[in-house]
Design a protein around this motif. Structure first.
Motif, mmCIF file in Angstrom:
data_model
loop_
_atom_site.group_PDB
_atom_site.id
_atom_site.type_symbol
_atom_site.label_atom_id
_atom_site.label_comp_id
_atom_site.label_asym_id
_atom_site.label_seq_id
_atom_site.Cartn_x
_atom_site.Cartn_y
_atom_site.Cartn_z
ATOM 1 N N GLY A 88 0.811 -1.214 0.000
ATOM 2 C CA GLY A 88 0.000 0.000 0.000
ATOM 3 C C GLY A 88 0.840 1.258 0.000
ATOM 4 O O GLY A 88 0.663 2.148 -0.851
ATOM 5 N N LEU A 89 1.785 1.338 0.942
ATOM 6 C CA LEU A 89 2.639 2.526 1.016
ATOM 7 C C LEU A 89 3.546 2.618 -0.201
ATOM 8 O O LEU A 89 3.789 3.718 -0.725
ATOM 9 N N GLY A 90 4.042 1.476 -0.675
ATOM 10 C CA GLY A 90 4.930 1.484 -1.838
ATOM 11 C C GLY A 90 4.230 1.963 -3.091
ATOM 12 O O GLY A 90 4.801 2.730 -3.877
ATOM 13 N N VAL A 91 2.989 1.544 -3.300
ATOM 14 C CA VAL A 91 2.248 1.966 -4.489
ATOM 15 C C VAL A 91 1.967 3.466 -4.440
ATOM 16 O O VAL A 91 2.156 4.179 -5.438
ATOM 17 N N VAL A 92 1.517 3.960 -3.291
ATOM 18 C CA VAL A 92 1.189 5.390 -3.171
ATOM 19 C C VAL A 92 2.414 6.256 -3.403
ATOM 20 O O VAL A 92 2.382 7.232 -4.175
ATOM 21 N N THR A 93 3.516 5.931 -2.754
ATOM 22 C CA THR A 93 4.729 6.747 -2.897
ATOM 23 C C THR A 93 5.328 6.617 -4.294
ATOM 24 O O THR A 93 5.816 7.601 -4.852
ATOM 25 N N HIS A 94 5.283 5.423 -4.862
ATOM 26 C CA HIS A 94 5.828 5.216 -6.204
ATOM 27 C C HIS A 94 5.036 6.015 -7.242
ATOM 28 O O HIS A 94 5.625 6.700 -8.092
ATOM 29 N N VAL A 95 3.725 5.939 -7.176
ATOM 30 C CA VAL A 95 2.888 6.647 -8.139
ATOM 31 C C VAL A 95 3.059 8.151 -7.994
ATOM 32 O O VAL A 95 3.173 8.877 -8.993
ATOM 33 N N PHE A 96 3.105 8.644 -6.764
ATOM 34 C CA PHE A 96 3.243 10.085 -6.556
ATOM 35 C C PHE A 96 4.606 10.588 -7.034
ATOM 36 O O PHE A 96 4.700 11.609 -7.714
ATOM 37 N N PHE A 97 5.666 9.864 -6.703
ATOM 38 C CA PHE A 97 7.006 10.305 -7.087
ATOM 39 C C PHE A 97 7.176 10.273 -8.605
ATOM 40 O O PHE A 97 7.712 11.213 -9.199
ATOM 41 N N CYS A 98 6.715 9.188 -9.240
ATOM 42 C CA CYS A 98 6.823 9.098 -10.703
ATOM 43 C C CYS A 98 5.959 10.158 -11.377
ATOM 44 O O CYS A 98 6.358 10.712 -12.417
ATOM 45 N N SER A 99 4.793 10.451 -10.811
ATOM 46 C CA SER A 99 3.934 11.498 -11.380
ATOM 47 C C SER A 99 4.605 12.853 -11.282
ATOM 48 O O SER A 99 4.535 13.665 -12.221
ATOM 49 N N MET A 100 5.253 13.115 -10.171
ATOM 50 C CA MET A 100 5.940 14.386 -9.982
ATOM 51 C C MET A 100 7.060 14.556 -10.998
ATOM 52 O O MET A 100 7.200 15.616 -11.627
ATOM 53 N N VAL A 101 7.865 13.505 -11.199
ATOM 54 C CA VAL A 101 8.964 13.576 -12.164
ATOM 55 C C VAL A 101 8.423 13.682 -13.582
ATOM 56 O O VAL A 101 8.923 14.471 -14.400
ATOM 57 N N ALA A 102 7.391 12.883 -13.898
ATOM 58 C CA ALA A 102 6.823 12.905 -15.249
ATOM 59 C C ALA A 102 6.197 14.256 -15.567
ATOM 60 O O ALA A 102 6.275 14.728 -16.715
ATOM 61 N N PHE A 103 5.586 14.897 -14.582
ATOM 62 C CA PHE A 103 4.971 16.207 -14.804
ATOM 63 C C PHE A 103 6.027 17.238 -15.182
ATOM 64 O O PHE A 103 5.825 18.063 -16.087
ATOM 65 N N GLY A 104 7.173 17.183 -14.516
ATOM 66 C CA GLY A 104 8.247 18.117 -14.853
ATOM 67 C C GLY A 104 8.863 17.830 -16.210
ATOM 68 O O GLY A 104 9.088 18.747 -17.006
ATOM 69 N N LEU A 105 9.105 16.545 -16.500
ATOM 70 C CA LEU A 105 9.737 16.191 -17.771
ATOM 71 C C LEU A 105 8.803 16.364 -18.967
ATOM 72 O O LEU A 105 9.266 16.405 -20.105
ATOM 73 N N SER A 106 7.511 16.444 -18.726
ATOM 74 C CA SER A 106 6.571 16.631 -19.832
ATOM 75 C C SER A 106 6.559 18.062 -20.353
ATOM 76 O O SER A 106 5.968 18.327 -21.407
ATOM 77 N N LYS A 107 7.218 18.973 -19.639
ATOM 78 C CA LYS A 107 7.268 20.377 -20.056
ATOM 79 C C LYS A 107 8.493 20.620 -20.933
ATOM 80 O O LYS A 107 9.627 20.376 -20.509
ATOM 81 N N ARG A 108 8.269 21.086 -22.140
ATOM 82 C CA ARG A 108 9.369 21.295 -23.079
ATOM 83 C C ARG A 108 10.272 22.443 -22.668
ATOM 84 O O ARG A 108 11.413 22.520 -23.114
ATOM 85 N N TYR A 109 9.761 23.331 -21.837
ATOM 86 C CA TYR A 109 10.571 24.476 -21.418
ATOM 87 C C TYR A 109 11.446 24.157 -20.208
ATOM 88 O O TYR A 109 12.162 25.030 -19.715
ATOM 89 N N LEU A 110 11.417 22.928 -19.723
ATOM 90 C CA LEU A 110 12.254 22.546 -18.584
ATOM 91 C C LEU A 110 13.726 22.573 -18.985
ATOM 92 O O LEU A 110 14.117 21.991 -20.003
ATOM 93 N N ARG A 111 14.538 23.228 -18.201
ATOM 94 C CA ARG A 111 15.968 23.311 -18.498
ATOM 95 C C ARG A 111 16.626 21.942 -18.304
ATOM 96 O O ARG A 111 16.311 21.219 -17.368
ATOM 97 N N CYS A 112 17.547 21.633 -19.198
ATOM 98 C CA CYS A 112 18.311 20.369 -19.156
ATOM 99 C C CYS A 112 17.395 19.147 -19.252
ATOM 100 O O CYS A 112 17.726 18.065 -18.744
ATOM 101 N N ARG A 113 16.259 19.284 -19.908
ATOM 102 C CA ARG A 113 15.319 18.172 -20.010
ATOM 103 C C ARG A 113 15.929 16.999 -20.764
ATOM 104 O O ARG A 113 15.731 15.843 -20.395
ATOM 105 N N LYS A 114 16.683 17.261 -21.815
ATOM 106 C CA LYS A 114 17.303 16.181 -22.579
ATOM 107 C C LYS A 114 18.322 15.427 -21.731
ATOM 108 O O LYS A 114 18.451 14.205 -21.836
ATOM 109 N N PHE A 115 19.046 16.167 -20.908
ATOM 110 C CA PHE A 115 20.034 15.526 -20.032
ATOM 111 C C PHE A 115 19.347 14.588 -19.043
ATOM 112 O O PHE A 115 19.781 13.447 -18.841
#
Length: 291
Positions: free
Chosen positions: A82-109
Motif C-alpha cells: 500500500g505505502l509502496g504503491v502510493v509513494t511510487h505513483v506520486f514520485f513518478c507522477s511528480m517527475v513525469a509532470f516536470g519532464l513533460s514540459k518542453r521548457y524545462l531546463r536540461c530536459r534532454k540531459f
C-alpha cells in the motif's frame, strides 16, 4: 463465396480451439493447487488426483491462519504494498509532470540519464553496499525507498500528461494555481487510467517481491513479507524431504501448508485486480478511437 465462408469458419473454430486449450492449460493447474490445499495429508501423500482429492480437510488453513508469523508477514506485505504503491505513483507522477514540459531546463540531459537506468544498474553487491551505507538493512524502508522511481513508469505518465490540453493548465495558472496544485487537483485526477495501470503493475511487483527481504532483511524476521514466509516454508519442506526427517504425516502436512499459503498470498491480488481492470482497459483504449 462459399470457399471464403469455409475459410472464415475454419479460422473461427481454430481460434476457439486454441483459446479453450490455452484456458484449460491455465485453469487446471490453478484449480489443482486450490483443491490440493484443501486435501488431507493422506490424499496429498497418495497424489492420485487432479481436481478432487479423496479426503478433504481444513487442517492446512487452520495451521496457516493460527500461525502468528503468517499474520505478521501479511501485515508487512499489505503495508509495504500500500505505502509502496502510493509513494511510487506520486514520485513518478511528480517527475513525469516536470519532464513533460518542453521548457524545462536540461530536459534532454535528465531524459538520457533516465534511459540509461532502463539498461544498466549498479549490480547486486554495489547495491547491497549502498543499502548498508544508507542504514536500510533490516529496515522497513528498504521496501519503499529503492522502489520510488522507475523511468519506465515515468515515460508512460509523461506521454499521458502530454495528451492533456494545455488550456487546462493555462486557465489554472491564470486563476493563481501553482505547479503543485495543478498536479494534484488537475493532472492526476484526469490521469486515473494511467495511474491505475502503474498502481496495478507496481502493486503486483511489491506483493510478489521476496528478493528484497532475502537480500536486505537478514536478522529481523518480523519484517518478512508473505512471499518470504512462503519461501521459508518451501525450503523447510524440501529440506525435510531430502534429509528424510519428520514422519510421513508431517512431511505431507508441510506440503499442504505450503499450498494453503500459496492460495492465501494469491487471493488479495485476485480481489484487487478486477477493481482496477476498468481503469486499466480504458487506459489501453485511450486515443484508439477518433470521433
Amino acid at each position: 463465396m462459399n470457399r471464403r465462408l469455409e475459410e472464415s469458419s475454419f479460422f473461427v473454430y481454430a481460434n476457439y480451439f486454441f483459446i479453450i486449450l490455452f484456458t484449460v492449460l491455465i485453469i487446471v493447474p490453478l484449480l489443482n493447487v486450490v483443491s490440493s490445499s484443501f486435501a488431507g495429508s493422506r490424499a496429498l501423500a497418495e497424489g492420485n488426483f487432479i481436481l478432487f482429492p479423496s479426503e478433504w480437510s481444513l487442517d492446512n488453513y487452520r495451521a496457516v491462519l493460527h500461525d502468528t508469523s503468517i499474520w505478521t508477514a501479511f501485515f508487512v506485505s499489505v503495508s509495504k504494498t500500500g505505502l509502496g504503491v502510493v509513494t511510487h505513483v506520486f514520485f513518478c507522477s511528480m517527475v513525469a509532470f516536470g519532464l513533460s514540459k518542453r521548457y524545462l531546463r536540461c530536459r534532454k540531459f535528465y531524459t538520457v540519464m533516465g534511459i540509461i537506468t532502463l539498461f544498466f544498474s549498479g549490480g547486486m553487491i554495489p547495491t547491497y553496499l549502498l543499502m548498508k551505507d544508507l542504514h536500510l538493512l533490516n529496515n522497513f524502508w528498504v521496501y519503499i525507498i529503492p522502489q520510488l522511481f522507475s523511468y519506465y513508469d515515468v515515460i508512460i505518465l509523461m506521454n499521458f500528461f502530454r495528451q492533456l490540453p494545455d488550456s487546462l493548465e493555462e486557465a489554472a495558472i491564470i486563476d493563481g494555481a501553482g505547479a503543485w496544485r495543478i498536479l494534484l487537483t488537475i493532472i492526476m485526477p484526469l490521469s486515473k487510467p494511467a495511474l491505475a495501470t502503474i498502481s496495478l503493475f507496481n502493486g503486483v511487483y511489491q506483493w510478489n517481491d521476496f528478493m528484497t527481504a532475502k537480500l536486505y532483511i537478514t536478522t529481523k524476521r518480523t519484517l518478512y513479507p508473505l512471499q518470504m514466509k512462503l519461501y521459508e516454508i518451501i525450503v523447510q519442506q524440501q529440506a525435510a524431504t531430502m534429509n528424510n526427517i519428520g514422519s510421513f504425516v508431517v512431511q505431507t502436512t508441510s506440503k499442504g501448508i505450503q499450498l494453503a499459503t500459496i492460495v492465501v498470498t494469491t487471493v488479495p491480488i485476485l480481489i484487487i485486480y478486477p477493481l482496477l481492470q476498468k481503469h486499466f482497459v480504458s487506459g489501453m483504449m485511450l486515443g484508439s478511437i477518433k470521433e
